[in-house]
Design an enzyme around this catalytic site. Structure first.
Site, PDB file in Angstrom:
ATOM      1  N   PHE A 172       0.866  -1.191   0.000  1.00 19.11           N
ATOM      2  CA  PHE A 172       0.000   0.000   0.000  1.00 19.11           C
ATOM      3  C   PHE A 172       0.893   1.229   0.000  1.00 19.11           C
ATOM      4  CE2 PHE A 172      -2.525   3.502   1.354  1.00 19.11           C
ATOM      5  CZ  PHE A 172      -3.806   3.229   0.923  1.00 19.11           C
ATOM      6  N   ASP A 281       9.226   3.194   1.735  1.00 19.92           N
ATOM      7  CA  ASP A 281       8.026   3.918   2.173  1.00 19.92           C
ATOM      8  C   ASP A 281       7.814   3.649   3.668  1.00 19.92           C
ATOM      9  OD1 ASP A 281       5.493   4.749   2.850  1.00 19.92           O
ATOM     10  OD2 ASP A 281       4.499   3.919   1.071  1.00 19.92           O
ATOM     11  N   LYS A 312       1.969  10.383   8.581  1.00 16.51           N
ATOM     12  CA  LYS A 312       1.356   9.823   9.804  1.00 16.51           C
ATOM     13  C   LYS A 312       2.006  10.367  11.087  1.00 16.51           C
ATOM     14  CE  LYS A 312      -0.607   5.664   7.712  1.00 16.51           C
ATOM     15  NZ  LYS A 312      -2.032   5.557   7.893  1.00 16.51           N
ATOM     16  N   THR A 336       1.339  24.041  -4.142  1.00 15.59           N
ATOM     17  CA  THR A 336       1.067  25.294  -3.439  1.00 15.59           C
ATOM     18  C   THR A 336       1.685  25.301  -2.037  1.00 15.59           C
ATOM     19  OG1 THR A 336      -1.039  25.446  -4.591  1.00 15.59           O
ATOM     20  CG2 THR A 336      -0.741  26.881  -2.680  1.00 15.59           C
TER      21      THR A 336
HETATM   22  O1  PSZ Z   1      -7.595   3.311   3.378  1.00 21.75           O
HETATM   23  C1  PSZ Z   1      -6.659   4.127   3.306  1.00 21.75           C
HETATM   24  O2  PSZ Z   1      -6.596   5.062   2.482  1.00 21.75           O
HETATM   25  C2  PSZ Z   1      -5.530   3.967   4.220  1.00 21.75           C
HETATM   26  S1  PSZ Z   1      -5.662   3.024   5.568  1.00 21.75           S
HETATM   27  C3  PSZ Z   1      -4.044   3.231   5.955  1.00 21.75           C
HETATM   28  C4  PSZ Z   1      -3.415   4.004   5.071  1.00 21.75           C
HETATM   29  C5  PSZ Z   1      -4.277   4.447   4.083  1.00 21.75           C
HETATM   30  N1  PSZ Z   1      -2.097   4.239   5.115  1.00 21.75           N
HETATM   31  C6  PSZ Z   1      -1.500   5.235   4.330  1.00 21.75           C
HETATM   32  C7  PSZ Z   1      -0.193   4.963   3.664  1.00 21.75           C
HETATM   33  C8  PSZ Z   1       0.653   3.903   4.065  1.00 21.75           C
HETATM   34  O3  PSZ Z   1       0.323   3.097   5.083  1.00 21.75           O
HETATM   35  C9  PSZ Z   1       1.857   3.705   3.382  1.00 21.75           C
HETATM   36  C10 PSZ Z   1       2.796   2.618   3.784  1.00 21.75           C
HETATM   37  N2  PSZ Z   1       2.184   4.508   2.357  1.00 21.75           N
HETATM   38  C11 PSZ Z   1       1.390   5.517   1.954  1.00 21.75           C
HETATM   39  C12 PSZ Z   1       0.188   5.770   2.587  1.00 21.75           C
HETATM   40  C13 PSZ Z   1      -0.650   6.916   2.115  1.00 21.75           C
HETATM   41  O4  PSZ Z   1      -0.705   7.898   3.062  1.00 21.75           O
HETATM   42  P1  PSZ Z   1      -1.951   8.910   3.105  1.00 21.75           P
HETATM   43  O5  PSZ Z   1      -3.133   8.117   3.555  1.00 21.75           O
HETATM   44  O6  PSZ Z   1      -1.510   9.950   4.079  1.00 21.75           O
HETATM   45  O7  PSZ Z   1      -2.106   9.459   1.741  1.00 21.75           O
END
Ligand code: PSZ
Length: 455
Positions: A172, A281, A312, A336
């Site tokens: 992810f 990541d 996070k 921006t």
């Molecule tokens: O369902 C969702 O959109 C979720 S639930 C947990 C996440 C997203 N995690 C975000 C995440 C991550 O765990 C890793 C390893 N890389 C990138 C992301 C993306 O971060 P955000 O959500 O801030 O865009």
């Protein structure tokens, strides 16, 4: 607990918001004023031990006094009120702020940092930095041709080159369109969205505890590494060379899948051998939950990555990178806001608290208590639980099937413990860094009661 969840006030608010937005994912509404430390309070007055912490993004608990104090200092008001376009008009204290916050936790070999708003846009821009680096290398660092410039305007080669990023099944990396091409954890994330033909390697499926199955796990890792090299060669032959490899130190959304330090050391070597950038990541693994600031520190490498993204628990998003991944011209990596100085302000204070209270050592301690407890419960309920695994408090355990997992999560919540799921049938633990031994004990007692009901 005062009501079942969601309580009447939560239900009322869900209905109200439902007239404005899709509310199908909402669990309940929260009272953030009343929430403290490891405890989240809802709008019906229920107080729950939070072991999920806003999808793993609360570093030192709710309403930490040090953060409340920081926000009440008059000198900080202008940072709160005036949000700058950091790429063109940064405030006077911005270099100092970055030095005190992010640079104080810069990973080995990556001395530069670019802030961004969230995890997805951090990864999205890190990917772009890898492509720009790759093409500059191919061009011998000469200026782009007229053809490069005109063809990119209409999405054609050579200006928009057929380059790829290799990712792993179960990964992810976010939901924006570039990131989504490297996200492979659930179909619903990807359905109906056009994507790239980029290589996807298998991530090792290991047996736990890792130290008891080293030989067969090493075989499985060797199989995956071989596949990585095959894919790099295949995609080069297809005319879509791999510019970068992206990987999580522990696949989080995909089910808390671990791999050994040896695996990452070998993968890093493969990237170097084939001229691919290596992007780690740490959006979910970073910030201390594994007992180190960054999970990749557990690999013990001098040169762990070319690019490392975060968000996070770091409060601001962004990515660290080596000098050569700095885009060669302005406005190539740009938007921006490019971050938010209020988050850097908070992060500086968070890092102070982490150091002062020695929270990484605390995480290692409470993580061990949590793992010991999970091993005990797994031995006690072998039909229900299996595959306990974790580093620090970044832990997970598998449940026999998805329906039972859902039922366990709901029952635990009704008894005042918030947990999350990941993968097909795992429960994951993502407490704040202020989660202590006695919180572990409270959790284990409640979890034991819930499991007894499912036996
Ligand atoms: O369902 C969702 O959109 C979720 S639930 C947990 C996440 C997203 N995690 C975000 C995440 C991550 O765990 C890793 C390893 N890389 C990138 C992301 C993306 O971060 P955000 O959500 O801030 O865009």
């Amino acid at each position: 607990m005062k009501t079942s969840i969601p309580g009447p006030r939560s239900q009322e608010l869900t209905k109200q918001l439902g007239d404005i937005q899709n509310v199908a994912a909402i669990h309940f509404f929260c009272n953030y004023d009343e929430s403290r430390g490891n405890y989240l309070v809802d709008v019906d007055g229920n107080r729950m031990l939070d072991i999920y912490t806003q999808i793993s993004s609360i570093p030192i608990g709710y309403n930490h006094p040090a953060l409340l104090k920081l926000m009440s200092i008059p000198n900080n008001l202008s940072t709160l009120v005036n949000r700058p376009a950091l790429g063109i008009l940064p405030p006077e204290n911005f270099p100092d702020q970055l030095t005190e916050s992010l640079l104080s936790v810069a990973p080995k070999g990556m001395g530069r940092v670019q802030t961004m708003a969230c995890g997805s846009c951090s990864n999205e821009n890190a990917y772009k930095a890898m492509f720009i680096w790759y093409r500059n290398k191919e061009r011998g660092h000469k200026s782009p041709s007229e053809e490069d410039l005109s063809s990119c305007m209409v999405n054609q080669v050579p200006g928009c080159p057929d380059l790829s990023i290799l990712s792993f099944m179960g990964a992810f990396h976010g939901r924006t369109m570039g990131c989504l091409a490297t996200t492979h954890s659930k179909a619903i994330h990807k359905l109906d969205v056009p994507s790239f033909d980029w290589p996807i390697a298998p991530f090792p499926t290991l047996r736990y505890p890792l130290e008891e199955f080293t030989r067969e796990n090493a075989q499985e890792e060797a199989r995956c590494l071989e596949e990585v090299e095959d894919l790099i060669v295949k995609w080069r032959q297809k005319g879509k060379p791999v510019a970068g490899i992206v990987i999580e130190p522990i696949q989080a959304e995909g089910g808390d899948n671990h791999a050994s330090p040896d695996f990452f050391v070998s993968l890093r070597k493969i990237a170097r051998k084939h001229g691919c950038a290596f992007h780690v990541d740490e959006v979910q693994t970073g910030g201390g939950n594994t007992g180190k600031q960054w999970a990749h520190e557990h690999w013990g490498m001098e040169d762990p990555a070319d690019i490392m993204s975060f968000s996070k628990k770091l409060l601001t998003g962004g990515f660290f990178h080596k000098d050569e991944f700095q885009a060669d011209k302005p406005f190539r990596i740009f938007n921006t806001w490019m971050g938010d100085p209020t988050k850097n302000l908070l992060l500086t204070e968070v890092l102070k608290v982490v150091r002062k209270e020695n929270l990484l050592a605390e995480v290692t301690r409470s993580g061990k208590a949590l793992m010991d407890g999970l091993y005990d419960l797994q031995a006690k309920y072998p039909g229900l639980l299996s595959r306990a695994r974790g580093v620090g408090t970044f832990c997970a355990i598998d449940v026999c099937d998805d329906a039972t997992r859902t039922s366990i999560l709901v029952k635990a919540r009704d008894k005042g413990v918030l947990l999350g799921g990941c993968g097909d049938r795992s429960i994951r633990f993502r407490p704040a860094l202020v989660f202590k031994d006695y919180h572990v004990n409270i959790f284990l007692n409640i979890f034991n009661d819930v499991l007894a009901e499912h036996k």
